[in-house]
Design a protein around this motif. Structure first.
Motif, PDB file in Angstrom:
ATOM      1  N   THR A  36      41.900  18.084  44.291  1.00 48.63           N
ATOM      2  CA  THR A  36      43.140  18.204  45.050  1.00 48.63           C
ATOM      3  C   THR A  36      44.338  18.172  44.108  1.00 48.63           C
ATOM      4  OG1 THR A  36      44.410  17.295  46.892  1.00 48.63           O
ATOM      5  CG2 THR A  36      43.318  15.715  45.451  1.00 48.63           C
ATOM      6  N   ALA A  37      45.432  18.793  44.545  1.00 50.39           N
ATOM      7  CA  ALA A  37      46.666  18.776  43.758  1.00 50.39           C
ATOM      8  C   ALA A  37      47.850  18.864  44.717  1.00 50.39           C
ATOM      9  CB  ALA A  37      46.697  19.936  42.774  1.00 50.39           C
ATOM     10  N   GLN A  38      48.922  18.158  44.399  1.00 49.31           N
ATOM     11  CA  GLN A  38      50.146  18.197  45.209  1.00 49.31           C
ATOM     12  C   GLN A  38      50.887  19.516  45.009  1.00 49.31           C
ATOM     13  OE1 GLN A  38      51.334  15.575  47.174  1.00 49.31           O
ATOM     14  NE2 GLN A  38      49.492  14.407  46.765  1.00 49.31           N
ATOM     15  N   GLY A  39      50.799  20.065  43.783  1.00 50.85           N
ATOM     16  CA  GLY A  39      51.490  21.313  43.489  1.00 50.85           C
ATOM     17  C   GLY A  39      51.269  21.738  42.059  1.00 50.85           C
ATOM     18  N   VAL A  40      51.634  22.985  41.778  1.00 52.74           N
ATOM     19  CA  VAL A  40      51.530  23.538  40.430  1.00 52.74           C
ATOM     20  C   VAL A  40      52.862  24.208  40.104  1.00 52.74           C
ATOM     21  CG1 VAL A  40      50.360  25.196  38.942  1.00 52.74           C
ATOM     22  CG2 VAL A  40      49.044  23.887  40.617  1.00 52.74           C
ATOM     23  N   ILE A  41      53.412  23.878  38.937  1.00 50.50           N
ATOM     24  CA  ILE A  41      54.694  24.423  38.498  1.00 50.50           C
ATOM     25  C   ILE A  41      54.462  25.167  37.191  1.00 50.50           C
ATOM     26  CG2 ILE A  41      57.028  23.831  37.768  1.00 50.50           C
ATOM     27  CD1 ILE A  41      56.656  21.248  39.517  1.00 50.50           C
ATOM     28  N   VAL A  42      54.899  26.422  37.130  1.00 54.00           N
ATOM     29  CA  VAL A  42      54.787  27.228  35.916  1.00 54.00           C
ATOM     30  C   VAL A  42      56.204  27.568  35.456  1.00 54.00           C
ATOM     31  CG1 VAL A  42      53.926  29.372  34.899  1.00 54.00           C
ATOM     32  CG2 VAL A  42      52.572  28.186  36.640  1.00 54.00           C
ATOM     33  N   ASN A  43      56.546  27.128  34.253  1.00 52.11           N
ATOM     34  CA  ASN A  43      57.889  27.361  33.706  1.00 52.11           C
ATOM     35  C   ASN A  43      58.974  26.984  34.705  1.00 52.11           C
ATOM     36  OD1 ASN A  43      56.847  28.217  31.263  1.00 52.11           O
ATOM     37  ND2 ASN A  43      56.830  30.364  31.876  1.00 52.11           N
ATOM     38  N   ASP A  44      58.860  25.778  35.260  1.00 53.58           N
ATOM     39  CA  ASP A  44      59.845  25.194  36.181  1.00 53.58           C
ATOM     40  C   ASP A  44      59.925  25.870  37.546  1.00 53.58           C
ATOM     41  OD1 ASP A  44      60.603  23.248  34.284  1.00 53.58           O
ATOM     42  OD2 ASP A  44      61.966  24.667  33.322  1.00 53.58           O
ATOM     43  N   GLU A  45      58.954  26.701  37.908  1.00 55.17           N
ATOM     44  CA  GLU A  45      58.924  27.322  39.232  1.00 55.17           C
ATOM     45  C   GLU A  45      57.573  27.074  39.883  1.00 55.17           C
ATOM     46  OE1 GLU A  45      60.065  31.425  39.307  1.00 55.17           O
ATOM     47  OE2 GLU A  45      61.720  31.097  37.923  1.00 55.17           O
ATOM     48  N   GLU A  46      57.585  26.815  41.189  1.00 55.47           N
ATOM     49  CA  GLU A  46      56.329  26.591  41.907  1.00 55.47           C
ATOM     50  C   GLU A  46      55.452  27.832  41.799  1.00 55.47           C
ATOM     51  OE1 GLU A  46      54.729  25.097  46.220  1.00 55.47           O
ATOM     52  OE2 GLU A  46      56.788  24.664  45.618  1.00 55.47           O
ATOM     53  N   SER A  47      54.168  27.624  41.571  1.00 48.68           N
ATOM     54  CA  SER A  47      53.256  28.735  41.291  1.00 48.68           C
ATOM     55  C   SER A  47      52.338  29.039  42.458  1.00 48.68           C
ATOM     56  CB  SER A  47      52.401  28.398  40.075  1.00 48.68           C
ATOM     57  OG  SER A  47      51.459  29.418  39.854  1.00 48.68           O
ATOM     58  N   THR A  48      52.089  30.313  42.622  1.00 49.10           N
ATOM     59  CA  THR A  48      51.045  30.811  43.508  1.00 49.10           C
ATOM     60  C   THR A  48      50.502  32.060  42.843  1.00 49.10           C
ATOM     61  OG1 THR A  48      52.632  32.116  44.767  1.00 49.10           O
ATOM     62  CG2 THR A  48      52.062  29.961  45.652  1.00 49.10           C
TER      63      THR A  48
ATOM     64  N   THR B  48      54.790  29.042  27.477  1.00 49.64           N
ATOM     65  CA  THR B  48      54.577  28.852  28.911  1.00 49.64           C
ATOM     66  C   THR B  48      54.120  27.421  29.128  1.00 49.64           C
ATOM     67  OG1 THR B  48      53.918  31.157  29.219  1.00 49.64           O
ATOM     68  CG2 THR B  48      53.221  29.615  30.906  1.00 49.64           C
ATOM     69  N   THR B  49      54.648  26.786  30.185  1.00 47.78           N
ATOM     70  CA  THR B  49      54.235  25.432  30.535  1.00 47.78           C
ATOM     71  C   THR B  49      53.727  25.435  31.967  1.00 47.78           C
ATOM     72  OG1 THR B  49      55.864  24.441  29.053  1.00 47.78           O
ATOM     73  CG2 THR B  49      54.976  23.026  30.778  1.00 47.78           C
ATOM     74  N   VAL B  50      52.539  24.871  32.156  1.00 54.78           N
ATOM     75  CA  VAL B  50      51.934  24.727  33.492  1.00 54.78           C
ATOM     76  C   VAL B  50      51.807  23.229  33.754  1.00 54.78           C
ATOM     77  CG1 VAL B  50      49.904  25.183  34.924  1.00 54.78           C
ATOM     78  CG2 VAL B  50      50.627  26.863  33.199  1.00 54.78           C
ATOM     79  N   GLU B  51      52.384  22.782  34.885  1.00 53.47           N
ATOM     80  CA  GLU B  51      52.307  21.379  35.243  1.00 53.47           C
ATOM     81  C   GLU B  51      51.616  21.263  36.598  1.00 53.47           C
ATOM     82  OE1 GLU B  51      55.215  17.497  35.738  1.00 53.47           O
ATOM     83  OE2 GLU B  51      56.097  19.458  35.367  1.00 53.47           O
ATOM     84  N   VAL B  52      50.548  20.483  36.634  1.00 53.95           N
ATOM     85  CA  VAL B  52      49.805  20.237  37.873  1.00 53.95           C
ATOM     86  C   VAL B  52      50.135  18.818  38.305  1.00 53.95           C
ATOM     87  CG1 VAL B  52      47.531  20.100  38.956  1.00 53.95           C
ATOM     88  CG2 VAL B  52      47.963  21.801  37.162  1.00 53.95           C
ATOM     89  N   ILE B  53      50.704  18.698  39.511  1.00 52.94           N
ATOM     90  CA  ILE B  53      51.027  17.386  40.058  1.00 52.94           C
ATOM     91  C   ILE B  53      49.834  16.944  40.899  1.00 52.94           C
ATOM     92  CG2 ILE B  53      52.695  16.048  41.398  1.00 52.94           C
ATOM     93  CD1 ILE B  53      53.889  17.582  38.967  1.00 52.94           C
ATOM     94  N   LEU B  54      49.258  15.791  40.533  1.00 55.92           N
ATOM     95  CA  LEU B  54      48.053  15.306  41.223  1.00 55.92           C
ATOM     96  C   LEU B  54      48.412  14.376  42.370  1.00 55.92           C
ATOM     97  CD1 LEU B  54      45.902  14.619  38.062  1.00 55.92           C
ATOM     98  CD2 LEU B  54      45.815  16.610  39.573  1.00 55.92           C
TER      99      LEU B  54
END
Length: 132
Positions: free
Chosen positions: A94-106, A126-132
């Protein structure tokens, strides 16, 4: 080793057969830091001695709250025809969200404990941040 990205390309029977898409990066987050260097060249000749290669640092830092994957700027003069990178984070249900280069990703998929993020091939960082 956990947190160390593992690059995997499409199946090829020899180095002259160079399917570009997709590049898959496997990451097994493990509360810590890891990194790898992704290197590619045309597979024959000595062009790499003249800078005809592509190399970039890929790092992962993970904790209980988030996972951050960083792709460094591409070095070298080789430009591949690849258009997409599939980032697969293993062991994520599960993940709360994914952000790629400061924008929400889909699009983002979570299936069978694997979170998959589709990324475009970029020469810059490029930076990918996964919020758990």
């Amino acid at each position: 080793k956990g947190d160390s990205p593992i690059p995997m390309g499409p199946d090829a029977s020899h180095t002259k057969e160079r399917p570009d898409d997709p590049l898959t990066l496997l990451v097994y987050p493990d509360e810590g830091k890891g990194e790898s260097i992704f290197y590619e060249d045309v597979g024959n000749g000595f062009g790499y001695e003249r800078g005809e290669y592509a190399r970039r640092r890929i790092s992962c830092e993970s904790s209980d709250e988030r996972i951050v994957i960083r792709f460094g700027e591409r070095q070298g003069s080789l430009v591949t025809e690849r258009r997409e990178i599939m980032l697969e984070l293993r062991g994520i249900s599960t993940a709360q969200g994914v952000i790629v280069n400061d924008e929400e990703s889909t699009p983002v998929r979570i299936e069978g404990g694997v979170l998959t993020v589709e990324l475009g091939e970029e020469a810059g960082p490029t930076t990918v941040e996964v919020i758990l």
